[in-house]
Design an enzyme around this catalytic site. Structure first.
Site, PDB file in Angstrom:
ATOM      1  N   HIS A 160       7.443  -3.189   5.579  1.00  0.00           N
ATOM      2  CA  HIS A 160       6.474  -2.644   6.527  1.00  0.00           C
ATOM      3  C   HIS A 160       7.043  -2.625   7.941  1.00  0.00           C
ATOM      4  O   HIS A 160       6.446  -2.032   8.841  1.00  0.00           O
ATOM      5  CB  HIS A 160       5.185  -3.465   6.487  1.00  0.00           C
ATOM      6  CG  HIS A 160       3.944  -2.655   6.709  1.00  0.00           C
ATOM      7  ND1 HIS A 160       3.943  -1.470   7.411  1.00  0.00           N
ATOM      8  CD2 HIS A 160       2.649  -2.861   6.334  1.00  0.00           C
ATOM      9  CE1 HIS A 160       2.709  -0.986   7.448  1.00  0.00           C
ATOM     10  NE2 HIS A 160       1.914  -1.800   6.809  1.00  0.00           N
ATOM     11  N   ASP A 362       7.425  12.912 -10.021  1.00  0.00           N
ATOM     12  CA  ASP A 362       8.018  13.194 -11.331  1.00  0.00           C
ATOM     13  C   ASP A 362       9.538  13.079 -11.227  1.00  0.00           C
ATOM     14  O   ASP A 362      10.189  13.871 -10.551  1.00  0.00           O
ATOM     15  CB  ASP A 362       7.610  14.602 -11.779  1.00  0.00           C
ATOM     16  CG  ASP A 362       8.101  14.950 -13.176  1.00  0.00           C
ATOM     17  OD1 ASP A 362       8.879  14.166 -13.758  1.00  0.00           O
ATOM     18  OD2 ASP A 362       7.708  16.016 -13.680  1.00  0.00           O
TER      19      ASP A 362
END
Length: 421
Positions: A160, A362
């Site tokens: 982060h 994908d």
């Protein structure tokens, strides 16, 4: 019971081309510097596609090869973070773990035990775990877990300190496109954040102090319930009629937080909802969505009246409207939301991952059937995510265990009980 897992290998994936000397240091922006030291975790579960000719070894090789290639553009992710100031883009490499899971994918994603999801990650993303303190300098790590049925879980932890949720989505989209050898691949920009929000000298990283007895549960609002909630606003004031579904769900959950807090504590503090806001489109001129880093701030709404969730939608919209040019200019001067959070208040935090396209990722063997995060050891925190068909919404709610049990029956009646856990 968590399925048995066997680690098969661990290696470091380096960029396929060395990072030029001119790019060896990536400075953090001050928006990065004020972030807690932790990682953003995401887990993508993929079924075994019968029409895919790739076996486990081939999939693994494709993932490693494409990761190495994409790291030439996302070079800070292969470096190491220096305390709270910069990233040494030294091509040290991304930890890449492979594991075998002695169970079926269907068992892992049915009635998900959220506390068991960390095993699909390369390491514990938040402070509190045995190894969490050893991984603070690692920007990115990946774990591939293969099930007996041929299904796969891809767990990713991104620091982060150098990325928000949109940055994570940008990286994953570029990785999947590279894995499929596409030519139209989004190019990241790592310079805009530190240029427009310059780092501050000697600013210590805020310490992540885990709350105790925290549980996280996933609640699902299906399409029909979301439409019903929106219909309830039809008779409300004009300014809230056209509210987004994210604002509506935040208002519904905020109302629950308020009721639980008042029932448990006799507090006179302000009751505040903090919404994470993407600043890229609010910059002048706008940043590209591929700008990397924490290009975000928080919008704060105070509950003045809360007889019903509809009373809270207006303050939420007003708080977002305040994130304008003048607000951005103040941020650029070094003013941060931490100044506001120092005031006495009961704070409830919300972050939306909706419409970030995680269900479209994908790698060449189909799209994920489930996208998950993991338990955050911090109370009164909510992540909103799309459902698989994207017409519903998941709310991953982190609360003190005793307060979770105080959620009202009216709230629970809004949920798809087949998916809440």
């Amino acid at each position: 019971m968590a399925p048995q897992m066997q680690i098969l290998s661990e290696e470091l994936i380096q960029p396929s081309s060395p990072t030029p000397q001119t790019l060896k240091t990536h400075k953090l922006s001050h928006l990065d510097q004020v972030l807690l030291t932790c990682h953003i975790p995401i887990i993508l579960f993929y079924p075994n596609q019968l029409d895919s000719n790739l076996d486990r070894a081939q999939r693994s090789e494709n993932l490693k090869r494409s990761l190495s290639t994409v790291l030439t553009q996302f070079y800070p992710l292969a470096g190491r973070i220096n305390i709270n100031s910069s990233v040494d883009c030294n091509d040290s490499g991304v930890p890449f773990l492979e594991a075998r899971v002695h169970s079926q994918l269907s068992e892992a994603i049915k009635n998900v035990a959220i506390d068991e999801l960390n095993q699909y990650l390369p390491f514990q993303p938040y402070p509190g775990g045995e190894e969490s303190g050893l991984k603070k300098d690692i920007p990115l790590a990946v774990k591939i877990s293969c099930f007996e049925c041929g299904g796969t879980a891809i767990g990713v932890c991104i620091s982060h300190k150098i990325a928000d949720a949109l940055s994570l989505a940008t990286f994953l989209n570029s990785w999947t496109a590279t894995c499929q050898e596409e030519t139209d691949i989004v190019q990241p920009n790592f310079d805009l954040g530190s240029h427009h929000f310059p780092p501050m000298e000697s600013i210590p990283a805020p310490e992540f102090l885990p709350d105790e007895n925290i549980v996280m549960k996933r609640f699902v609002f299906d399409k029909e319930k979301l439409e019903a909630l929106k219909a309830q606003l039809a008779s409300s004031a004009t300014e809230v009629k056209n509210s987004s579904r994210v604002q509506i769900v935040i208002a519904v959950i905020w109302k629950q937080f308020i009721d639980v807090t008042r029932a448990k504590f006799d507090t006179k503090n302000k009751l505040v909802a903090a919404q994470a806001v993407n600043l890229r489109s609010r910059m002048n001129p706008p940043f590209p969505q591929s700008a990397m880093g924490n290009i975000a701030t928080m919008a704060y709404a105070v509950a003045e009246e809360d007889k019903d969730f509809s009373d809270l939608v207006g303050p939420l919209k007003t708080s977002l409207a305040k994130i304008d040019d003048e607000h951005v200019k103040e941020l650029q001067k070094g003013v941060t939301y931490l100044d506001y959070e120092a005031e006495p208040q009961e704070l409830f935090s919300f972050s939306s991952w909706c419409r970030l396209g995680f269900y479209d990722l994908d790698f060449g063997w189909g799209k994920p059937v489930s996208v998950c995060t993991t338990t955050v050891p911090m109370k009164n925190l909510v992540y909103l995510m799309d459902t698989r068909n994207e017409d519903g919404m998941e709310a991953w709610i982190s609360m003190a265990e005793d307060e979770m049990s105080m959620l009202s029956s009216d709230f629970l009646s809004l949920l798809d009980t087949d998916f809440s856990n």
